[in-house]
Scaffold this active site. Structure first.
Site, PDB file in Angstrom:
ATOM      1  N   TRP A  11      -4.345   8.935   3.692  1.00 29.41           N
ATOM      2  CA  TRP A  11      -4.907   9.842   2.672  1.00 29.41           C
ATOM      3  C   TRP A  11      -4.197   9.709   1.318  1.00 29.41           C
ATOM      4  O   TRP A  11      -4.603  10.343   0.340  1.00 29.41           O
ATOM      5  CB  TRP A  11      -4.827  11.289   3.158  1.00 29.41           C
ATOM      6  CG  TRP A  11      -5.730  11.602   4.327  1.00 29.41           C
ATOM      7  CD1 TRP A  11      -6.538  10.728   5.015  1.00 29.41           C
ATOM      8  CD2 TRP A  11      -5.912  12.883   4.946  1.00 29.41           C
ATOM      9  NE1 TRP A  11      -7.204  11.391   6.019  1.00 29.41           N
ATOM     10  CE2 TRP A  11      -6.840  12.713   6.000  1.00 29.41           C
ATOM     11  CE3 TRP A  11      -5.382  14.156   4.715  1.00 29.41           C
ATOM     12  CZ2 TRP A  11      -7.248  13.772   6.814  1.00 29.41           C
ATOM     13  CZ3 TRP A  11      -5.783  15.208   5.523  1.00 29.41           C
ATOM     14  CH2 TRP A  11      -6.717  15.019   6.563  1.00 29.41           C
ATOM     15  N   HIS A  95       3.833  -0.037   2.805  1.00 25.60           N
ATOM     16  CA  HIS A  95       2.531  -0.074   2.128  1.00 25.60           C
ATOM     17  C   HIS A  95       2.691  -0.731   0.759  1.00 25.60           C
ATOM     18  O   HIS A  95       3.727  -0.566   0.106  1.00 25.60           O
ATOM     19  CB  HIS A  95       1.984   1.346   1.974  1.00 25.60           C
ATOM     20  CG  HIS A  95       0.563   1.345   1.487  1.00 25.60           C
ATOM     21  ND1 HIS A  95       0.253   1.219   0.156  1.00 25.60           N
ATOM     22  CD2 HIS A  95      -0.602   1.385   2.157  1.00 25.60           C
ATOM     23  CE1 HIS A  95      -1.068   1.201   0.038  1.00 25.60           C
ATOM     24  NE2 HIS A  95      -1.611   1.297   1.226  1.00 25.60           N
ATOM     25  N   GLU A 167      -3.030  -5.964   4.511  1.00 29.23           N
ATOM     26  CA  GLU A 167      -3.739  -5.372   3.382  1.00 29.23           C
ATOM     27  C   GLU A 167      -3.540  -6.241   2.143  1.00 29.23           C
ATOM     28  O   GLU A 167      -2.534  -6.104   1.447  1.00 29.23           O
ATOM     29  CB  GLU A 167      -3.214  -3.961   3.108  1.00 29.23           C
ATOM     30  CG  GLU A 167      -3.363  -3.022   4.280  1.00 29.23           C
ATOM     31  CD  GLU A 167      -3.375  -1.567   3.839  1.00 29.23           C
ATOM     32  OE1 GLU A 167      -4.354  -0.881   4.138  1.00 29.23           O
ATOM     33  OE2 GLU A 167      -2.417  -1.140   3.172  1.00 29.23           O
ATOM     34  N   SER A 213     -10.402  -1.627   0.995  1.00 32.10           N
ATOM     35  CA  SER A 213     -11.814  -1.334   0.756  1.00 32.10           C
ATOM     36  C   SER A 213     -12.681  -1.436   2.013  1.00 32.10           C
ATOM     37  O   SER A 213     -13.807  -1.933   1.958  1.00 32.10           O
ATOM     38  CB  SER A 213     -12.355  -2.221  -0.367  1.00 32.10           C
ATOM     39  OG  SER A 213     -11.645  -1.975  -1.573  1.00 32.10           O
ATOM     40  N   GLY A 234      -8.170   3.680   3.181  1.00 34.52           N
ATOM     41  CA  GLY A 234      -7.696   4.565   2.122  1.00 34.52           C
ATOM     42  C   GLY A 234      -8.827   5.443   1.604  1.00 34.52           C
ATOM     43  O   GLY A 234      -9.121   6.502   2.154  1.00 34.52           O
ATOM     44  N   GLY A 235      -9.494   4.986   0.555  1.00 34.46           N
ATOM     45  CA  GLY A 235     -10.533   5.787  -0.107  1.00 34.46           C
ATOM     46  C   GLY A 235     -11.574   6.373   0.839  1.00 34.46           C
ATOM     47  O   GLY A 235     -11.921   7.563   0.755  1.00 34.46           O
TER      48      GLY A 235
HETATM   49  P1  PGA Z   1      -8.515   1.417   0.340  1.00 30.60           P
HETATM   50  O1  PGA Z   1      -6.957   1.552   0.699  1.00 30.60           O
HETATM   51  O2  PGA Z   1      -9.271   1.552   1.638  1.00 30.60           O
HETATM   52  O3  PGA Z   1      -8.782   2.542  -0.609  1.00 30.60           O
HETATM   53  O4  PGA Z   1      -8.691   0.060  -0.272  1.00 30.60           O
HETATM   54  C1  PGA Z   1      -6.411   0.969   1.854  1.00 30.60           C
HETATM   55  C2  PGA Z   1      -4.928   1.239   1.936  1.00 30.60           C
HETATM   56  O5  PGA Z   1      -4.244   1.152   0.921  1.00 30.60           O
HETATM   57  O6  PGA Z   1      -4.399   1.556   3.028  1.00 30.60           O
END
Ligand code: PGA
Length: 250
Positions: A11, A95, A167, A213, A234-235
């Site tokens: 989050w 991260h 990532e 993403s 994330g988003g």
């Molecule tokens: P995102 O972020 O899905 O918004 O690209 C992923 C993350 O940083 O864990």
């Protein structure tokens, strides 16, 4: 072998307590019949409230970071002892936002990994290259270094509490997703790196999530790949309407 799918929501620095509790309740309801492994990682200040909602459900509670020391004069840091006290089971470490915005290096991340494991946590260790590193043909080398350095001193016995999240930094929050093929190639490479360190059997069992993403529209194609065992979202983790379909991609 078939590895369990593991879908995690990061989050980041979003949500107030009221919003977080509402989202956690929606996720508990939306995922109660889900067949995969699930986790949500809210901000430190939200953990206690969210813990009360997810307790006894199929959703694990994660923190987004931890301090590299158990306790002491570390203003602004949060220790594993404090996280354990709140019922946190998992810590996300390394991260890319910690690495690049807050200058965390491999040695610091490794120290945190070892401390979290010592206290019984599961660790999601994030690795991933910058756009310029990918364009320079260094994606594999960067991910290899971050994996090897991050796992330094981790015993074979503790490896089952490690999850790796690949990532690519250029795909995080940008709307650009790595193609399933590109992501799978790095996942396969990271799995080989783990195999070199711990043997092929351990590498086969390693859960490697993809992050960057991930959306309801691309989750199934990513998860269909041989070496992609889940997602760190994330988003799209900030609303049940997008996280639940990702988490129930099949
Ligand atoms: P995102 O972020 O899905 O918004 O690209 C992923 C993350 O940083 O864990």
């Amino acid at each position: 072998m078939t590895r369990a799918y593991y879908i995690a929501g990061n989050w980041k620095m979003h949500k107030t307590r009221t919003e977080a509790v509402a989202l956690a309740k929606d996720l508990v309801a939306g995922l109660k019949d889900g067949k995969h492994t699930y986790l949500i990682a809210p901000s430190f200040t939200l953990l206690e409230s969210v813990a009360a909602v997810v307790k006894g459900t199929n959703i694990r509670l994660g923190a987004q970071d931890c301090a590299c020391e158990e306790q002491g004069a570390h203003t602004g840091e949060v220790s594993v002892l404090q996280l354990k006290d709140l019922g946190v089971q998992t810590v996300i470490l390394g991260h890319s936002e910690r690495r690049h915005l807050y200058k965390e290096d491999d040695a610091l991340i490794n120290k945190k990994v070892l401390l979290a494991l010592k206290h019984g946590f599961e660790v999601i260790l994030c690795v991933g290259e910058l756009l310029e590193e990918r364009e320079a043909g260094k994606a594999e080398a960067v991910c290899e270094r971050q994996t090897v350095e991050g796992l330094k001193g981790v015993t074979a016995g503790d490896l089952n509490r490690i999850v790796i999240a690949y990532e690519p930094v250029w795909a995080i929050g940008t709307g650009k997703t790595a193609t399933p093929e590109d992501a799978d190639a790095i996942h396969a490479y990271v799995r080989k790196v783990v195999g070199n360190l711990y043997g092929a059997g351990a590498a086969e069992k390693m859960i490697i999530q993809y992050g960057g993403s991930v959306k309801p529209e691309n989750a199934a194609a990513l998860m269909a790949k041989e070496n992609i065992d889940g997602a760190l979202v994330g988003g799209a983790a900030l609303q049940a309407s997008t996280f639940v379909p990702i988490a129930k991609f099949n």
